[in-house]
Scaffold this motif. Structure first.
Motif, PDB file in Angstrom:
ATOM      1  N   CYS A  27      42.245  57.680  41.857  1.00 33.90           N
ATOM      2  CA  CYS A  27      42.980  58.791  41.235  1.00 33.90           C
ATOM      3  C   CYS A  27      43.620  58.420  39.903  1.00 33.90           C
ATOM      4  CB  CYS A  27      44.027  59.323  42.206  1.00 33.90           C
ATOM      5  SG  CYS A  27      43.259  60.202  43.594  1.00 33.90           S
ATOM      6  N   ARG A  28      43.738  57.140  39.598  1.00 29.17           N
ATOM      7  CA  ARG A  28      44.269  56.723  38.295  1.00 29.17           C
ATOM      8  C   ARG A  28      43.238  56.859  37.174  1.00 29.17           C
ATOM      9  NH1 ARG A  28      47.130  52.670  41.253  1.00 29.17           N
ATOM     10  NH2 ARG A  28      45.454  51.180  40.908  1.00 29.17           N
ATOM     11  N   LEU A  29      41.980  57.021  37.533  1.00 30.96           N
ATOM     12  CA  LEU A  29      40.941  57.157  36.519  1.00 30.96           C
ATOM     13  C   LEU A  29      41.061  58.522  35.852  1.00 30.96           C
ATOM     14  CD1 LEU A  29      37.916  55.649  38.448  1.00 30.96           C
ATOM     15  CD2 LEU A  29      39.378  54.522  36.766  1.00 30.96           C
ATOM     16  N   PRO A  30      40.825  58.578  34.543  1.00 35.19           N
ATOM     17  CA  PRO A  30      40.996  59.849  33.830  1.00 35.19           C
ATOM     18  C   PRO A  30      39.910  60.884  34.115  1.00 35.19           C
ATOM     19  CG  PRO A  30      40.202  58.150  32.338  1.00 35.19           C
ATOM     20  CD  PRO A  30      40.479  57.478  33.650  1.00 35.19           C
ATOM     21  N   SER A  31      38.778  60.470  34.630  1.00 34.30           N
ATOM     22  CA  SER A  31      37.660  61.381  34.842  1.00 34.30           C
ATOM     23  C   SER A  31      37.917  62.336  36.003  1.00 34.30           C
ATOM     24  CB  SER A  31      36.384  60.586  35.125  1.00 34.30           C
ATOM     25  OG  SER A  31      35.332  61.462  35.436  1.00 34.30           O
ATOM     26  N   ARG A  32      37.413  63.545  35.865  1.00 34.98           N
ATOM     27  CA  ARG A  32      37.491  64.530  36.944  1.00 34.98           C
ATOM     28  C   ARG A  32      36.137  64.679  37.644  1.00 34.98           C
ATOM     29  NH1 ARG A  32      41.501  68.212  37.322  1.00 34.98           N
ATOM     30  NH2 ARG A  32      40.048  69.877  37.814  1.00 34.98           N
ATOM     31  N   GLN A  33      35.177  63.814  37.302  1.00 38.67           N
ATOM     32  CA  GLN A  33      33.862  63.933  37.925  1.00 38.67           C
ATOM     33  C   GLN A  33      33.907  63.432  39.363  1.00 38.67           C
ATOM     34  OE1 GLN A  33      31.962  61.199  35.085  1.00 38.67           O
ATOM     35  NE2 GLN A  33      31.078  60.134  36.820  1.00 38.67           N
ATOM     36  N   ASN A  34      32.892  63.751  40.124  1.00 38.98           N
ATOM     37  CA  ASN A  34      32.781  63.342  41.520  1.00 38.98           C
ATOM     38  C   ASN A  34      32.762  61.822  41.632  1.00 38.98           C
ATOM     39  OD1 ASN A  34      30.329  62.368  43.489  1.00 38.98           O
ATOM     40  ND2 ASN A  34      31.739  63.759  44.505  1.00 38.98           N
ATOM     41  N   VAL A  35      33.383  61.313  42.685  1.00 37.94           N
ATOM     42  CA  VAL A  35      33.317  59.895  43.042  1.00 37.94           C
ATOM     43  C   VAL A  35      32.732  59.832  44.446  1.00 37.94           C
ATOM     44  CG1 VAL A  35      34.623  57.778  43.445  1.00 37.94           C
ATOM     45  CG2 VAL A  35      35.341  59.350  41.641  1.00 37.94           C
ATOM     46  N   THR A  36      31.685  59.019  44.622  1.00 39.82           N
ATOM     47  CA  THR A  36      31.010  58.898  45.910  1.00 39.82           C
ATOM     48  C   THR A  36      31.075  57.465  46.401  1.00 39.82           C
ATOM     49  OG1 THR A  36      29.513  60.731  45.381  1.00 39.82           O
ATOM     50  CG2 THR A  36      28.815  59.227  47.130  1.00 39.82           C
ATOM     51  N   LEU A  37      31.534  57.289  47.643  1.00 39.34           N
ATOM     52  CA  LEU A  37      31.605  55.984  48.282  1.00 39.34           C
ATOM     53  C   LEU A  37      30.745  56.000  49.531  1.00 39.34           C
ATOM     54  CD1 LEU A  37      34.352  56.325  46.654  1.00 39.34           C
ATOM     55  CD2 LEU A  37      35.261  54.647  48.239  1.00 39.34           C
ATOM     56  N   PRO A  67      34.249  62.734  61.612  1.00 37.00           N
ATOM     57  CA  PRO A  67      33.423  63.954  61.656  1.00 37.00           C
ATOM     58  C   PRO A  67      32.061  63.714  62.303  1.00 37.00           C
ATOM     59  CG  PRO A  67      33.401  63.020  59.456  1.00 37.00           C
ATOM     60  CD  PRO A  67      34.309  62.153  60.282  1.00 37.00           C
ATOM     61  N   THR A  68      32.028  62.892  63.338  1.00 35.09           N
ATOM     62  CA  THR A  68      30.767  62.535  63.981  1.00 35.09           C
ATOM     63  C   THR A  68      29.985  63.760  64.443  1.00 35.09           C
ATOM     64  OG1 THR A  68      31.677  60.430  64.695  1.00 35.09           O
ATOM     65  CG2 THR A  68      29.732  61.192  65.848  1.00 35.09           C
ATOM     66  N   TYR A  69      30.659  64.743  65.002  1.00 32.19           N
ATOM     67  CA  TYR A  69      29.952  65.913  65.538  1.00 32.19           C
ATOM     68  C   TYR A  69      29.876  67.065  64.551  1.00 32.19           C
ATOM     69  CZ  TYR A  69      30.079  63.333  69.840  1.00 32.19           C
ATOM     70  OH  TYR A  69      29.902  62.352  70.778  1.00 32.19           O
ATOM     71  N   THR A  70      30.779  67.118  63.588  1.00 25.43           N
ATOM     72  CA  THR A  70      30.766  68.205  62.608  1.00 25.43           C
ATOM     73  C   THR A  70      30.021  67.814  61.331  1.00 25.43           C
ATOM     74  OG1 THR A  70      32.879  67.457  61.687  1.00 25.43           O
ATOM     75  CG2 THR A  70      32.963  69.139  63.415  1.00 25.43           C
ATOM     76  N   LEU A  71      29.701  66.562  61.171  1.00 22.87           N
ATOM     77  CA  LEU A  71      29.045  65.959  60.000  1.00 22.87           C
ATOM     78  C   LEU A  71      29.976  65.823  58.801  1.00 22.87           C
ATOM     79  CD1 LEU A  71      25.394  67.368  59.897  1.00 22.87           C
ATOM     80  CD2 LEU A  71      26.205  65.225  60.867  1.00 22.87           C
ATOM     81  N   VAL A  72      30.863  66.785  58.574  1.00 21.48           N
ATOM     82  CA  VAL A  72      31.751  66.696  57.409  1.00 21.48           C
ATOM     83  C   VAL A  72      33.090  67.354  57.724  1.00 21.48           C
ATOM     84  CG1 VAL A  72      30.874  68.814  56.325  1.00 21.48           C
ATOM     85  CG2 VAL A  72      31.938  67.059  54.909  1.00 21.48           C
ATOM     86  N   GLU A  73      34.145  66.725  57.230  1.00 20.52           N
ATOM     87  CA  GLU A  73      35.495  67.299  57.270  1.00 20.52           C
ATOM     88  C   GLU A  73      35.977  67.407  55.828  1.00 20.52           C
ATOM     89  OE1 GLU A  73      37.423  68.400  59.793  1.00 20.52           O
ATOM     90  OE2 GLU A  73      35.990  67.868  61.368  1.00 20.52           O
ATOM     91  N   GLU A  74      36.630  68.502  55.515  1.00 26.24           N
ATOM     92  CA  GLU A  74      37.138  68.743  54.161  1.00 26.24           C
ATOM     93  C   GLU A  74      38.655  68.628  54.151  1.00 26.24           C
ATOM     94  OE1 GLU A  74      37.680  72.509  51.144  1.00 26.24           O
ATOM     95  OE2 GLU A  74      35.823  72.398  52.295  1.00 26.24           O
ATOM     96  N   TYR A  75      39.178  67.955  53.121  1.00 30.03           N
ATOM     97  CA  TYR A  75      40.621  67.808  52.935  1.00 30.03           C
ATOM     98  C   TYR A  75      40.946  68.183  51.493  1.00 30.03           C
ATOM     99  CZ  TYR A  75      40.087  65.068  57.177  1.00 30.03           C
ATOM    100  OH  TYR A  75      39.766  64.666  58.448  1.00 30.03           O
ATOM    101  N   ALA A  76      41.611  69.312  51.301  1.00 29.42           N
ATOM    102  CA  ALA A  76      42.051  69.739  49.968  1.00 29.42           C
ATOM    103  C   ALA A  76      43.490  69.251  49.813  1.00 29.42           C
ATOM    104  CB  ALA A  76      41.966  71.243  49.827  1.00 29.42           C
ATOM    105  N   ILE A  77      43.679  68.302  48.902  1.00 30.79           N
ATOM    106  CA  ILE A  77      44.987  67.680  48.714  1.00 30.79           C
ATOM    107  C   ILE A  77      45.314  67.716  47.227  1.00 30.79           C
ATOM    108  CG2 ILE A  77      46.400  65.635  49.150  1.00 30.79           C
ATOM    109  CD1 ILE A  77      44.040  64.779  51.092  1.00 30.79           C
ATOM    110  N   GLY A  78      46.287  68.516  46.870  1.00 28.03           N
ATOM    111  CA  GLY A  78      46.628  68.651  45.451  1.00 28.03           C
ATOM    112  C   GLY A  78      45.424  69.183  44.694  1.00 28.03           C
ATOM    113  N   GLU A  79      45.049  68.488  43.636  1.00 29.97           N
ATOM    114  CA  GLU A  79      43.902  68.900  42.820  1.00 29.97           C
ATOM    115  C   GLU A  79      42.585  68.319  43.314  1.00 29.97           C
ATOM    116  OE1 GLU A  79      44.587  68.009  38.726  1.00 29.97           O
ATOM    117  OE2 GLU A  79      46.479  69.078  38.654  1.00 29.97           O
TER     118      GLU A  79
END
Length: 158
Positions: A27-37, A67-79
């Motif tokens: 989050c300290r990086l200035p870019s707003r692009q996607n980050v994938t780990l 999210p083993t059974y749902t495949l994905v969980e979404e967390y909207a936190i701030g921006e």
């Protein structure tokens, strides 16, 4: 030269603390692009625990489950929006097409993907490989940059 970072993690609380450190570096990086780990490791290695530390490190106070059974969980936190994927039970990579996988890799999102190898070529390439290995009752984490963004994240940690 590939940028690498290693960390010894003695217990579960330390894994969560490292997750908070990692998300803060992102989050300290200035870019707003996607980050994938891509989170790699055997069953029980701590991939979900690391994810929980990252998600709660941004201020999320609710339950963070695998999210083993749902495949994905979404967390909207701030921006930020964090998508936590667990592809362990994915039967066919084509299932990802049906759920609109490409839409998840939008700007200002962070995608944490467990068992990414099951997604074949349908996933966005990682910025950072997070390899978690057993060290007796503890864990070793190795971060390996796969992009300029990944290198910048590691530089924030050192």
């Amino acid at each position: 030269m590939t940028e690498r970072f290693t960390q010894y993690i003695p217990h579960e609380n330390a894994m969560c603390a490292f997750g908070k450190q990692l998300i803060n570096a992102i989050c300290r990086l200035p870019s707003r692009q996607n980050v994938t780990l891509y989170l790699n490791g055997d069953l029980g290695a701590g991939k979900t625990t690391l994810s929980r530390g990252m998600i709660q490190g941004l201020g999320y106070s609710g339950n963070v489950k695998s999210p083993t059974y749902t495949l994905v969980e979404e967390y909207a936190i701030g921006e930020k929006i964090i998508y936590h994927f667990d592809l362990y039970r994915l039967a066919d990579p084509e299932e990802l097409e049906f759920m609109g996988i490409r839409d998840y890799f939008a700007d200002n999102t962070i995608c944490l993907i467990e068992w990414a190898e099951k997604g074949a070529d349908l996933l966005s390439p990682p910025d950072l490989l997070v390899n978690i290995g057993y060290a007796e009752n503890a864990r070793n984490i190795e971060l390996v940059a796969q992009s300029t963004m990944g290198q910048q994240i590691i530089q924030q940690l050192t």
